[in-house]
Scaffold this motif. Structure first.
Motif, PDB file in Angstrom:
ATOM      1  N   SER A 120     -10.470  -9.893   3.353  1.00  0.00           N
ATOM      2  CA  SER A 120      -9.441 -10.429   2.462  1.00  0.00           C
ATOM      3  C   SER A 120      -8.107  -9.707   2.588  1.00  0.00           C
ATOM      4  O   SER A 120      -7.092 -10.215   2.146  1.00  0.00           O
ATOM      5  CB  SER A 120      -9.910 -10.349   1.010  1.00  0.00           C
ATOM      6  OG  SER A 120     -10.017  -8.997   0.613  1.00  0.00           O
ATOM      7  N   GLY A 121      -8.070  -8.507   3.144  1.00  0.00           N
ATOM      8  CA  GLY A 121      -6.832  -7.760   3.245  1.00  0.00           C
ATOM      9  C   GLY A 121      -6.578  -6.902   2.022  1.00  0.00           C
ATOM     10  O   GLY A 121      -5.707  -6.053   2.024  1.00  0.00           O
ATOM     11  N   TYR A 122      -7.311  -7.095   0.941  1.00  0.00           N
ATOM     12  CA  TYR A 122      -7.130  -6.293  -0.272  1.00  0.00           C
ATOM     13  C   TYR A 122      -8.465  -6.200  -0.996  1.00  0.00           C
ATOM     14  O   TYR A 122      -9.162  -7.187  -1.146  1.00  0.00           O
ATOM     15  CB  TYR A 122      -6.097  -6.928  -1.200  1.00  0.00           C
ATOM     16  CG  TYR A 122      -5.976  -6.211  -2.530  1.00  0.00           C
ATOM     17  CD1 TYR A 122      -5.384  -4.963  -2.609  1.00  0.00           C
ATOM     18  CD2 TYR A 122      -6.464  -6.782  -3.693  1.00  0.00           C
ATOM     19  CE1 TYR A 122      -5.267  -4.297  -3.812  1.00  0.00           C
ATOM     20  CE2 TYR A 122      -6.358  -6.132  -4.908  1.00  0.00           C
ATOM     21  CZ  TYR A 122      -5.755  -4.893  -4.970  1.00  0.00           C
ATOM     22  OH  TYR A 122      -5.652  -4.237  -6.156  1.00  0.00           O
ATOM     23  N   THR A 123      -8.792  -5.014  -1.434  1.00  0.00           N
ATOM     24  CA  THR A 123      -9.993  -4.809  -2.220  1.00  0.00           C
ATOM     25  C   THR A 123      -9.581  -4.292  -3.580  1.00  0.00           C
ATOM     26  O   THR A 123      -8.902  -3.259  -3.669  1.00  0.00           O
ATOM     27  CB  THR A 123     -10.934  -3.796  -1.543  1.00  0.00           C
ATOM     28  OG1 THR A 123     -11.258  -4.275  -0.238  1.00  0.00           O
ATOM     29  CG2 THR A 123     -12.204  -3.613  -2.338  1.00  0.00           C
ATOM     30  N   LYS A 124      -9.911  -5.016  -4.622  1.00  0.00           N
ATOM     31  CA  LYS A 124      -9.541  -4.599  -5.970  1.00  0.00           C
ATOM     32  C   LYS A 124     -10.117  -3.218  -6.252  1.00  0.00           C
ATOM     33  O   LYS A 124     -11.274  -2.953  -5.996  1.00  0.00           O
ATOM     34  CB  LYS A 124     -10.062  -5.606  -6.999  1.00  0.00           C
ATOM     35  CG  LYS A 124      -9.611  -5.299  -8.401  1.00  0.00           C
ATOM     36  CD  LYS A 124     -10.023  -6.371  -9.365  1.00  0.00           C
ATOM     37  CE  LYS A 124      -9.521  -6.015 -10.747  1.00  0.00           C
ATOM     38  NZ  LYS A 124      -9.752  -7.062 -11.691  1.00  0.00           N
ATOM     39  N   GLY A 125      -9.273  -2.347  -6.760  1.00  0.00           N
ATOM     40  CA  GLY A 125      -9.717  -1.002  -7.078  1.00  0.00           C
ATOM     41  C   GLY A 125      -9.541  -0.021  -5.938  1.00  0.00           C
ATOM     42  O   GLY A 125      -9.872   1.151  -6.076  1.00  0.00           O
ATOM     43  N   CYS A 126      -9.021  -0.473  -4.802  1.00  0.00           N
ATOM     44  CA  CYS A 126      -8.805   0.438  -3.678  1.00  0.00           C
ATOM     45  C   CYS A 126      -7.799   1.504  -4.094  1.00  0.00           C
ATOM     46  O   CYS A 126      -6.814   1.210  -4.757  1.00  0.00           O
ATOM     47  CB  CYS A 126      -8.290  -0.336  -2.468  1.00  0.00           C
ATOM     48  SG  CYS A 126      -7.971   0.742  -1.049  1.00  0.00           S
ATOM     49  N   ARG A 127      -8.025   2.734  -3.718  1.00  0.00           N
ATOM     50  CA  ARG A 127      -7.179   3.841  -4.139  1.00  0.00           C
ATOM     51  C   ARG A 127      -6.246   4.331  -3.040  1.00  0.00           C
ATOM     52  O   ARG A 127      -5.624   5.373  -3.180  1.00  0.00           O
ATOM     53  CB  ARG A 127      -8.037   4.995  -4.654  1.00  0.00           C
ATOM     54  CG  ARG A 127      -8.986   4.635  -5.784  1.00  0.00           C
ATOM     55  CD  ARG A 127      -8.312   4.080  -7.012  1.00  0.00           C
ATOM     56  NE  ARG A 127      -7.460   5.108  -7.621  1.00  0.00           N
ATOM     57  CZ  ARG A 127      -6.499   4.859  -8.486  1.00  0.00           C
ATOM     58  NH1 ARG A 127      -6.250   3.633  -8.859  1.00  0.00           N
ATOM     59  NH2 ARG A 127      -5.782   5.829  -8.983  1.00  0.00           N
ATOM     60  N   CYS A 128      -6.141   3.628  -1.940  1.00  0.00           N
ATOM     61  CA  CYS A 128      -5.228   4.086  -0.890  1.00  0.00           C
ATOM     62  C   CYS A 128      -3.784   3.924  -1.382  1.00  0.00           C
ATOM     63  O   CYS A 128      -3.498   3.141  -2.286  1.00  0.00           O
ATOM     64  CB  CYS A 128      -5.453   3.332   0.426  1.00  0.00           C
ATOM     65  SG  CYS A 128      -4.733   1.697   0.510  1.00  0.00           S
ATOM     66  N   GLY A 129      -2.871   4.660  -0.818  1.00  0.00           N
ATOM     67  CA  GLY A 129      -1.483   4.658  -1.282  1.00  0.00           C
ATOM     68  C   GLY A 129      -0.827   3.297  -1.207  1.00  0.00           C
ATOM     69  O   GLY A 129      -0.096   2.895  -2.117  1.00  0.00           O
ATOM     70  N   THR A 130      -1.059   2.564  -0.151  1.00  0.00           N
ATOM     71  CA  THR A 130      -0.433   1.250   0.017  1.00  0.00           C
ATOM     72  C   THR A 130      -0.915   0.272  -1.053  1.00  0.00           C
ATOM     73  O   THR A 130      -0.119  -0.438  -1.661  1.00  0.00           O
ATOM     74  CB  THR A 130      -0.749   0.679   1.419  1.00  0.00           C
ATOM     75  OG1 THR A 130      -0.377   1.646   2.394  1.00  0.00           O
ATOM     76  CG2 THR A 130      -0.019  -0.613   1.655  1.00  0.00           C
ATOM     77  N   CYS A 131      -2.218   0.242  -1.304  1.00  0.00           N
ATOM     78  CA  CYS A 131      -2.766  -0.673  -2.312  1.00  0.00           C
ATOM     79  C   CYS A 131      -2.295  -0.282  -3.712  1.00  0.00           C
ATOM     80  O   CYS A 131      -1.943  -1.130  -4.524  1.00  0.00           O
ATOM     81  CB  CYS A 131      -4.282  -0.695  -2.255  1.00  0.00           C
ATOM     82  SG  CYS A 131      -4.917  -1.517  -0.778  1.00  0.00           S
ATOM     83  N   ARG A 132      -2.273   1.025  -4.009  1.00  0.00           N
ATOM     84  CA  ARG A 132      -1.818   1.470  -5.334  1.00  0.00           C
ATOM     85  C   ARG A 132      -0.358   1.117  -5.539  1.00  0.00           C
ATOM     86  O   ARG A 132       0.032   0.651  -6.603  1.00  0.00           O
ATOM     87  CB  ARG A 132      -2.030   2.974  -5.494  1.00  0.00           C
ATOM     88  CG  ARG A 132      -3.462   3.327  -5.774  1.00  0.00           C
ATOM     89  CD  ARG A 132      -3.619   4.723  -6.320  1.00  0.00           C
ATOM     90  NE  ARG A 132      -2.644   5.672  -5.798  1.00  0.00           N
ATOM     91  CZ  ARG A 132      -2.926   6.857  -5.294  1.00  0.00           C
ATOM     92  NH1 ARG A 132      -4.165   7.268  -5.238  1.00  0.00           N
ATOM     93  NH2 ARG A 132      -1.986   7.642  -4.848  1.00  0.00           N
ATOM     94  N   ALA A 133       0.474   1.327  -4.533  1.00  0.00           N
ATOM     95  CA  ALA A 133       1.899   1.010  -4.648  1.00  0.00           C
ATOM     96  C   ALA A 133       2.093  -0.495  -4.872  1.00  0.00           C
ATOM     97  O   ALA A 133       2.914  -0.910  -5.700  1.00  0.00           O
ATOM     98  CB  ALA A 133       2.649   1.469  -3.412  1.00  0.00           C
ATOM     99  N   GLY A 134       1.344  -1.318  -4.146  1.00  0.00           N
ATOM    100  CA  GLY A 134       1.445  -2.773  -4.327  1.00  0.00           C
ATOM    101  C   GLY A 134       1.010  -3.202  -5.713  1.00  0.00           C
ATOM    102  O   GLY A 134       1.652  -4.034  -6.358  1.00  0.00           O
ATOM    103  N   ALA A 135      -0.083  -2.617  -6.217  1.00  0.00           N
ATOM    104  CA  ALA A 135      -0.573  -2.962  -7.551  1.00  0.00           C
ATOM    105  C   ALA A 135       0.411  -2.500  -8.624  1.00  0.00           C
ATOM    106  O   ALA A 135       0.656  -3.220  -9.595  1.00  0.00           O
ATOM    107  CB  ALA A 135      -1.953  -2.354  -7.787  1.00  0.00           C
TER     108      ALA A 135
END
Length: 136
Positions: A106-121
């Motif tokens: 999917s390109g995104y996993t809810k709850g992912c803690r990597c910097g890119t995902c956190r910044a996007g959220a």
């Protein structure tokens, strides 16, 4: 032929939200009238709040209002505390953009803690709060 009625079975008084207007300010007063009288009607949220307000003005208790409008008493009470103003609708935003990060299919996993995902959220939540504040 004798026609008998049991005590208290008289035809209830019909309630009318308006005597002249059928549609104003985005409110369908005919649908509101049906809901006020406990009849099936499809209402928008502002119409439902207006029907509750009109019933409350007539001295009808919240339990009866909730029965007629198919909402719980706490909702009716919340509307009254809010001054009979419909709550803001949720504002739909674009999907979260996480840049070039890839996680699974999917390109995104809810709850992912990597910097890119956190910044996007975080950016998504900031934009959502700003849009909600602008709508209020």
């Amino acid at each position: 032929m004798i026609t008998a009625h049991r005590p208290g079975a008289a035809t209830p008084t019909r309630l009318y939200p308006s005597t002249t207007t059928t549609y104003a300010n985005g409110l369908d007063y005919i649908a509101i009238e049906h809901a006020m009288n406990g009849e099936p009607a499809t209402l928008t949220l502002p119409e439902r709040v207006e029907a509750a307000r009109q019933l409350n003005v007539r001295g009808i208790e919240h339990a009866e209002i909730s029965r007629r409008l198919h909402r719980d008493r706490a909702t009716i009470t919340a509307w009254q505390k809010n001054g009979w103003i419909p709550p803001a609708q949720l504002i739909e935003l674009e999907p979260i953009d996480i840049g070039a990060a890839t996680h699974g299919r999917s390109g995104y996993t809810k709850g992912c803690r990597c910097g890119t995902c956190r910044a996007g959220a975080l950016a998504y939540n900031r934009a959502r709060r700003a849009a909600k504040a602008a709508a209020a």
